[in-house]
Design a protein around this motif. Sequence first.
Motif, PDB file in Angstrom:
ATOM      1  N   MET A   1      26.506  47.508  31.731  1.00 28.33           N
ATOM      2  CA  MET A   1      26.951  46.488  32.603  1.00 28.33           C
ATOM      3  C   MET A   1      27.257  47.128  34.093  1.00 28.33           C
ATOM      4  SD  MET A   1      29.574  43.527  31.813  1.00 28.33           S
ATOM      5  CE  MET A   1      30.787  42.910  32.936  1.00 28.33           C
ATOM      6  N   GLU A   2      26.881  46.611  35.100  1.00 23.99           N
ATOM      7  CA  GLU A   2      27.155  46.905  36.437  1.00 23.99           C
ATOM      8  C   GLU A   2      28.601  46.899  36.868  1.00 23.99           C
ATOM      9  OE1 GLU A   2      25.581  46.156  40.704  1.00 23.99           O
ATOM     10  OE2 GLU A   2      23.978  45.994  39.190  1.00 23.99           O
ATOM     11  N   LYS A   3      29.142  47.737  37.522  1.00 17.18           N
ATOM     12  CA  LYS A   3      30.589  48.017  37.928  1.00 17.18           C
ATOM     13  C   LYS A   3      30.720  46.989  39.096  1.00 17.18           C
ATOM     14  CE  LYS A   3      33.870  51.503  39.549  1.00 17.18           C
ATOM     15  NZ  LYS A   3      33.703  52.803  39.923  1.00 17.18           N
ATOM     16  N   ARG A   4      31.889  46.102  38.654  1.00 13.87           N
ATOM     17  CA  ARG A   4      32.332  45.082  40.044  1.00 13.87           C
ATOM     18  C   ARG A   4      33.437  45.639  40.915  1.00 13.87           C
ATOM     19  NH1 ARG A   4      34.046  39.986  36.861  1.00 13.87           N
ATOM     20  NH2 ARG A   4      35.412  40.354  38.233  1.00 13.87           N
ATOM     21  N   ILE A   5      32.737  45.806  42.089  1.00 18.22           N
ATOM     22  CA  ILE A   5      33.625  46.335  43.116  1.00 18.22           C
ATOM     23  C   ILE A   5      34.002  45.428  44.235  1.00 18.22           C
ATOM     24  CG2 ILE A   5      33.418  48.062  44.973  1.00 18.22           C
ATOM     25  CD1 ILE A   5      31.320  49.537  43.272  1.00 18.22           C
ATOM     26  N   ALA A   6      35.232  45.116  44.482  1.00 21.84           N
ATOM     27  CA  ALA A   6      35.619  44.545  45.617  1.00 21.84           C
ATOM     28  C   ALA A   6      36.145  44.955  46.642  1.00 21.84           C
ATOM     29  CB  ALA A   6      36.665  43.213  44.814  1.00 21.84           C
ATOM     30  N   ILE A   7      36.137  44.475  47.689  1.00 19.72           N
ATOM     31  CA  ILE A   7      36.905  45.111  48.968  1.00 19.72           C
ATOM     32  C   ILE A   7      37.780  44.232  49.283  1.00 19.72           C
ATOM     33  CG2 ILE A   7      36.386  45.955  51.298  1.00 19.72           C
ATOM     34  CD1 ILE A   7      33.493  46.388  50.586  1.00 19.72           C
ATOM     35  N   CYS A   8      38.923  44.900  49.731  1.00 19.14           N
ATOM     36  CA  CYS A   8      39.925  44.157  50.451  1.00 19.14           C
ATOM     37  C   CYS A   8      40.083  44.916  52.046  1.00 19.14           C
ATOM     38  CB  CYS A   8      41.532  44.179  49.719  1.00 19.14           C
ATOM     39  SG  CYS A   8      41.678  43.437  48.395  1.00 19.14           S
ATOM     40  N   PRO A   9      39.504  44.052  52.945  1.00 21.04           N
ATOM     41  CA  PRO A   9      39.398  44.731  54.129  1.00 21.04           C
ATOM     42  C   PRO A   9      40.373  44.116  55.026  1.00 21.04           C
ATOM     43  CG  PRO A   9      38.028  42.655  54.114  1.00 21.04           C
ATOM     44  CD  PRO A   9      38.535  42.939  52.583  1.00 21.04           C
ATOM     45  N   GLY A  10      40.954  44.881  56.154  1.00 19.47           N
ATOM     46  CA  GLY A  10      42.009  44.681  56.965  1.00 19.47           C
ATOM     47  C   GLY A  10      42.087  45.607  57.959  1.00 19.47           C
ATOM     48  N   SER A  11      43.104  45.456  58.780  1.00 19.21           N
ATOM     49  CA  SER A  11      43.621  46.411  59.802  1.00 19.21           C
ATOM     50  C   SER A  11      44.687  47.386  59.176  1.00 19.21           C
ATOM     51  CB  SER A  11      43.750  46.005  61.288  1.00 19.21           C
ATOM     52  OG  SER A  11      44.743  44.844  61.073  1.00 19.21           O
ATOM     53  N   PHE A  12      45.616  46.564  58.414  1.00 15.68           N
ATOM     54  CA  PHE A  12      46.636  47.222  57.733  1.00 15.68           C
ATOM     55  C   PHE A  12      47.532  47.962  58.610  1.00 15.68           C
ATOM     56  CE2 PHE A  12      43.238  46.419  54.564  1.00 15.68           C
ATOM     57  CZ  PHE A  12      43.868  45.699  53.472  1.00 15.68           C
ATOM     58  N   ASP A  13      48.078  47.377  59.625  1.00 13.79           N
ATOM     59  CA  ASP A  13      48.955  48.081  60.654  1.00 13.79           C
ATOM     60  C   ASP A  13      50.172  47.796  60.793  1.00 13.79           C
ATOM     61  OD1 ASP A  13      49.028  50.048  62.787  1.00 13.79           O
ATOM     62  OD2 ASP A  13      48.572  48.535  64.504  1.00 13.79           O
ATOM     63  N   PRO A  14      51.113  48.139  59.759  1.00 18.00           N
ATOM     64  CA  PRO A  14      51.009  48.755  58.639  1.00 18.00           C
ATOM     65  C   PRO A  14      50.607  47.833  57.731  1.00 18.00           C
ATOM     66  CG  PRO A  14      53.257  48.479  59.314  1.00 18.00           C
ATOM     67  CD  PRO A  14      52.495  47.785  60.143  1.00 18.00           C
ATOM     68  N   ILE A  15      50.442  48.484  56.410  1.00 19.88           N
ATOM     69  CA  ILE A  15      50.342  47.843  55.083  1.00 19.88           C
ATOM     70  C   ILE A  15      51.612  47.201  54.668  1.00 19.88           C
ATOM     71  CG2 ILE A  15      50.432  49.842  53.659  1.00 19.88           C
ATOM     72  CD1 ILE A  15      48.152  48.569  51.779  1.00 19.88           C
ATOM     73  N   THR A  16      51.615  45.917  54.236  1.00 20.13           N
ATOM     74  CA  THR A  16      52.765  45.272  53.809  1.00 20.13           C
ATOM     75  C   THR A  16      53.026  45.019  52.355  1.00 20.13           C
ATOM     76  OG1 THR A  16      52.127  42.989  54.153  1.00 20.13           O
ATOM     77  CG2 THR A  16      52.964  44.228  56.025  1.00 20.13           C
ATOM     78  N   LYS A  17      54.101  44.722  52.001  1.00 21.91           N
ATOM     79  CA  LYS A  17      54.163  44.070  50.542  1.00 21.91           C
ATOM     80  C   LYS A  17      53.354  42.729  50.095  1.00 21.91           C
ATOM     81  CE  LYS A  17      58.692  45.691  49.495  1.00 21.91           C
ATOM     82  NZ  LYS A  17      60.341  45.404  49.034  1.00 21.91           N
ATOM     83  N   GLY A  18      53.007  41.880  51.385  1.00 17.93           N
ATOM     84  CA  GLY A  18      52.130  40.847  51.159  1.00 17.93           C
ATOM     85  C   GLY A  18      50.711  41.395  50.755  1.00 17.93           C
ATOM     86  N   HIS A  19      50.134  42.262  51.582  1.00 16.72           N
ATOM     87  CA  HIS A  19      48.845  42.971  51.414  1.00 16.72           C
ATOM     88  C   HIS A  19      48.876  43.616  49.761  1.00 16.72           C
ATOM     89  CE1 HIS A  19      48.770  43.986  55.839  1.00 16.72           C
ATOM     90  NE2 HIS A  19      48.149  43.046  55.658  1.00 16.72           N
ATOM     91  N   LEU A  20      49.990  44.249  49.614  1.00 14.20           N
ATOM     92  CA  LEU A  20      49.922  44.829  48.115  1.00 14.20           C
ATOM     93  C   LEU A  20      49.868  43.891  47.054  1.00 14.20           C
ATOM     94  CD1 LEU A  20      52.423  47.929  48.750  1.00 14.20           C
ATOM     95  CD2 LEU A  20      49.779  47.871  48.304  1.00 14.20           C
ATOM     96  N   ASP A  21      50.595  42.827  47.253  1.00 16.81           N
ATOM     97  CA  ASP A  21      50.511  41.606  46.362  1.00 16.81           C
ATOM     98  C   ASP A  21      48.863  41.128  45.853  1.00 16.81           C
ATOM     99  OD1 ASP A  21      51.175  39.062  44.790  1.00 16.81           O
ATOM    100  OD2 ASP A  21      50.508  38.020  46.525  1.00 16.81           O
ATOM    101  N   ILE A  22      48.132  41.036  47.260  1.00 13.35           N
ATOM    102  CA  ILE A  22      46.867  40.522  47.057  1.00 13.35           C
ATOM    103  C   ILE A  22      45.931  41.909  46.207  1.00 13.35           C
ATOM    104  CG2 ILE A  22      44.691  40.193  48.419  1.00 13.35           C
ATOM    105  CD1 ILE A  22      46.666  37.729  48.325  1.00 13.35           C
ATOM    106  N   ILE A  23      46.417  42.962  46.908  1.00 15.72           N
ATOM    107  CA  ILE A  23      45.200  44.103  46.357  1.00 15.72           C
ATOM    108  C   ILE A  23      45.737  44.427  44.941  1.00 15.72           C
ATOM    109  CG2 ILE A  23      45.363  46.579  46.380  1.00 15.72           C
ATOM    110  CD1 ILE A  23      45.859  46.393  49.203  1.00 15.72           C
ATOM    111  N   ARG A  24      46.992  44.206  44.510  1.00 16.63           N
ATOM    112  CA  ARG A  24      47.420  44.188  42.904  1.00 16.63           C
ATOM    113  C   ARG A  24      46.793  43.308  42.155  1.00 16.63           C
ATOM    114  NH1 ARG A  24      52.173  45.579  43.839  1.00 16.63           N
ATOM    115  NH2 ARG A  24      52.085  47.590  43.285  1.00 16.63           N
ATOM    116  N   ARG A  25      46.789  42.063  42.537  1.00 18.58           N
ATOM    117  CA  ARG A  25      45.978  41.009  41.761  1.00 18.58           C
ATOM    118  C   ARG A  25      44.566  41.141  41.735  1.00 18.58           C
ATOM    119  NH1 ARG A  25      48.623  36.581  45.138  1.00 18.58           N
ATOM    120  NH2 ARG A  25      46.955  35.194  44.307  1.00 18.58           N
ATOM    121  N   ALA A  26      44.054  41.617  42.720  1.00 21.89           N
ATOM    122  CA  ALA A  26      42.545  41.904  42.701  1.00 21.89           C
ATOM    123  C   ALA A  26      42.212  42.939  41.888  1.00 21.89           C
ATOM    124  CB  ALA A  26      42.240  42.039  44.260  1.00 21.89           C
TER     125      ALA A  26
END
Length: 168
Positions: A1-26
Motif C-alpha cells: 500500500m502506498e504511503k499517504r503523504i499530506a502537506i500542511c502549507p503556510g508561512s508560519f511566521d511564527p507557528i502558533t498553537k492553532g497551527h499545531l492543532d491542525i498539524i496534530r490532527r492531520a
Amino acid sequence: MEKRIAICPGSFDPITKGHLDIIRRASSLFDEVIVLILVNYSKSNTAFTPAERVELARRVTKDMPNVRVDFFGGLLADYASHVGACTLIKGLRAVSDFEYEFQMALTNKKLCPTLETMFMTTDIKYMYLSSSIVREVATMGGDISEFVCPEIIDDIRRRLGPKTEESK
C-alpha cells in the motif's frame, strides 16, 4: 500500500498553537505530514527568515514522529508532485478564510490533478488566533504564552519584543 503523504502549507511566521492543532490532527489521519514553510509573495515583511521558521516549526513538532518540516520557494503543486503527496491540509478559522482557500484549492487541482485539498476547522479555542496577532502582541510586550508553545516564546520575544535602551 502506498504511503499517504499530506502537506500542511503556510508561512508560519511564527507557528502558533492553532497551527499545531491542525498539524496534530492531520498526523493522526496520514502516514506522513509535511509542514511546508512557503514564501508568501503577498507578505513582503516577515518577522523570521525561512530558515528560522523551519527551525521553530521543527522544535514544536519534534514529538510528532510522522511529521517533518521543509521549506519550498516555488509552486505548492510542484512540491506536492515531487514528494508524492495526495492531500493538502488547510486550516480554516472562519468563513472568511474559505473563499481564498477554495480558490487556491481549485488552482492546485488544476496544476496537479491528483492532489486533493482537505479543509479542517480549527479548534474553537484557536479561532481568533493568527501569526499576525502573535507578532502584534509580542511587539507590544504582551503575554504570548497562550498563543505559541513554550519552546519558541523566547525566540519570538527576542525578535519582536519591545526594544529597551540597551537593545537599540
